[in-house]
Motif scaffolding. Structure first.
Motif, PDB file in Angstrom:
ATOM      1  N   HIS A  19      13.745  77.566  68.795  1.00 16.32           N
ATOM      2  CA  HIS A  19      14.119  77.739  70.207  1.00 16.32           C
ATOM      3  C   HIS A  19      15.414  78.527  70.343  1.00 16.32           C
ATOM      4  CE1 HIS A  19      11.432  74.534  72.291  1.00 16.32           C
ATOM      5  NE2 HIS A  19      10.775  75.234  71.385  1.00 16.32           N
ATOM      6  N   LYS A  20      16.331  78.310  69.422  1.00 16.33           N
ATOM      7  CA  LYS A  20      17.598  79.060  69.441  1.00 16.33           C
ATOM      8  C   LYS A  20      17.314  80.562  69.337  1.00 16.33           C
ATOM      9  CE  LYS A  20      22.006  79.273  66.918  1.00 16.33           C
ATOM     10  NZ  LYS A  20      22.127  80.666  66.567  1.00 16.33           N
ATOM     11  N   PHE A  23      15.652  81.892  72.647  1.00  9.56           N
ATOM     12  CA  PHE A  23      16.578  82.036  73.775  1.00  9.56           C
ATOM     13  C   PHE A  23      17.631  83.113  73.522  1.00  9.56           C
ATOM     14  CE2 PHE A  23      14.763  77.933  74.950  1.00  9.56           C
ATOM     15  CZ  PHE A  23      14.429  78.232  76.255  1.00  9.56           C
ATOM     16  N   PRO A  45       5.981  73.239  75.765  1.00 10.64           N
ATOM     17  CA  PRO A  45       7.301  72.600  75.870  1.00 10.64           C
ATOM     18  C   PRO A  45       8.427  73.637  76.020  1.00 10.64           C
ATOM     19  CG  PRO A  45       6.032  71.538  74.157  1.00 10.64           C
ATOM     20  CD  PRO A  45       5.278  72.785  74.556  1.00 10.64           C
ATOM     21  N   LEU A  46       8.235  74.778  75.395  1.00  4.73           N
ATOM     22  CA  LEU A  46       9.216  75.848  75.538  1.00  4.73           C
ATOM     23  C   LEU A  46       9.278  76.333  76.977  1.00  4.73           C
ATOM     24  CD1 LEU A  46      11.142  77.901  74.118  1.00  4.73           C
ATOM     25  CD2 LEU A  46       9.140  79.376  73.881  1.00  4.73           C
ATOM     26  N   ARG A  47       8.126  76.398  77.620  1.00  8.82           N
ATOM     27  CA  ARG A  47       8.108  76.836  79.024  1.00  8.82           C
ATOM     28  C   ARG A  47       8.905  75.872  79.901  1.00  8.82           C
ATOM     29  NH1 ARG A  47       3.270  79.114  82.802  1.00  8.82           N
ATOM     30  NH2 ARG A  47       4.664  79.787  84.449  1.00  8.82           N
ATOM     31  N   PHE A  48       8.765  74.590  79.649  1.00 11.53           N
ATOM     32  CA  PHE A  48       9.545  73.612  80.418  1.00 11.53           C
ATOM     33  C   PHE A  48      11.039  73.851  80.222  1.00 11.53           C
ATOM     34  CE2 PHE A  48       5.707  70.697  79.698  1.00 11.53           C
ATOM     35  CZ  PHE A  48       5.085  71.152  80.849  1.00 11.53           C
ATOM     36  N   GLN A  49      11.406  74.186  78.998  1.00 10.26           N
ATOM     37  CA  GLN A  49      12.820  74.466  78.711  1.00 10.26           C
ATOM     38  C   GLN A  49      13.263  75.751  79.424  1.00 10.26           C
ATOM     39  OE1 GLN A  49      13.741  74.345  74.524  1.00 10.26           O
ATOM     40  NE2 GLN A  49      15.930  74.457  74.884  1.00 10.26           N
ATOM     41  N   PHE A  50      12.387  76.759  79.446  1.00 11.72           N
ATOM     42  CA  PHE A  50      12.701  77.987  80.187  1.00 11.72           C
ATOM     43  C   PHE A  50      12.898  77.664  81.662  1.00 11.72           C
ATOM     44  CE2 PHE A  50      11.747  80.994  76.787  1.00 11.72           C
ATOM     45  CZ  PHE A  50      12.487  82.098  77.166  1.00 11.72           C
ATOM     46  N   ASP A  51      12.023  76.816  82.215  1.00 10.28           N
ATOM     47  CA  ASP A  51      12.148  76.446  83.633  1.00 10.28           C
ATOM     48  C   ASP A  51      13.484  75.773  83.917  1.00 10.28           C
ATOM     49  OD1 ASP A  51       9.748  77.510  84.494  1.00 10.28           O
ATOM     50  OD2 ASP A  51       8.663  75.622  84.328  1.00 10.28           O
ATOM     51  N   SER A  52      13.919  74.932  83.011  1.00 13.61           N
ATOM     52  CA  SER A  52      15.172  74.216  83.256  1.00 13.61           C
ATOM     53  C   SER A  52      16.394  75.117  83.094  1.00 13.61           C
ATOM     54  CB  SER A  52      15.291  73.002  82.340  1.00 13.61           C
ATOM     55  OG  SER A  52      15.508  73.394  81.010  1.00 13.61           O
ATOM     56  N   MET A  53      16.270  76.148  82.276  1.00 17.46           N
ATOM     57  CA  MET A  53      17.427  77.011  81.992  1.00 17.46           C
ATOM     58  C   MET A  53      17.410  78.342  82.746  1.00 17.46           C
ATOM     59  SD  MET A  53      17.569  76.384  77.864  1.00 17.46           S
ATOM     60  CE  MET A  53      18.960  77.473  77.618  1.00 17.46           C
TER      61      MET A  53
END
Length: 77
Positions: A19-20, A23, A45-53
């Motif tokens: 993920h590092k 991003f 799960p990566l998409r959820f992280q993209f949404d949050s960031m």
């Protein structure tokens, strides 16, 4: 010539760098540039992280959805 500014083949990275690396690659893109993520499973799960960031600052388009390979085109808006 690739239509993507960067391609990240996720399985090539150790777990703690996946993920590092994604991003860091995204952050280096200029607006309207794209990157391709190639993975061996659905990176939802990566998409959820993209949404949050980065909500509203990217697009997410599946190019290939398994069963063995998942490719996602991400454009920086």
């Amino acid at each position: 010539m690739s239509e993507y500014t960067a391609i990240v083949k996720v399985p090539e990275y150790p777990p703690h760098l996946k993920h590092k690396t994604i991003f860091e690659t995204f952050n280096k893109l200029n607006p309207s540039e794209t990157m391709l993520i190639v993975n061996d499973h659905d990176p939802i799960p990566l998409r959820f992280q993209f949404d949050s960031m980065h909500e509203g600052k990217y697009t997410w388009e599946y190019i290939e959805q398994g069963p063995d390979t998942f490719q996602v085109k991400i454009e920086k808006l």
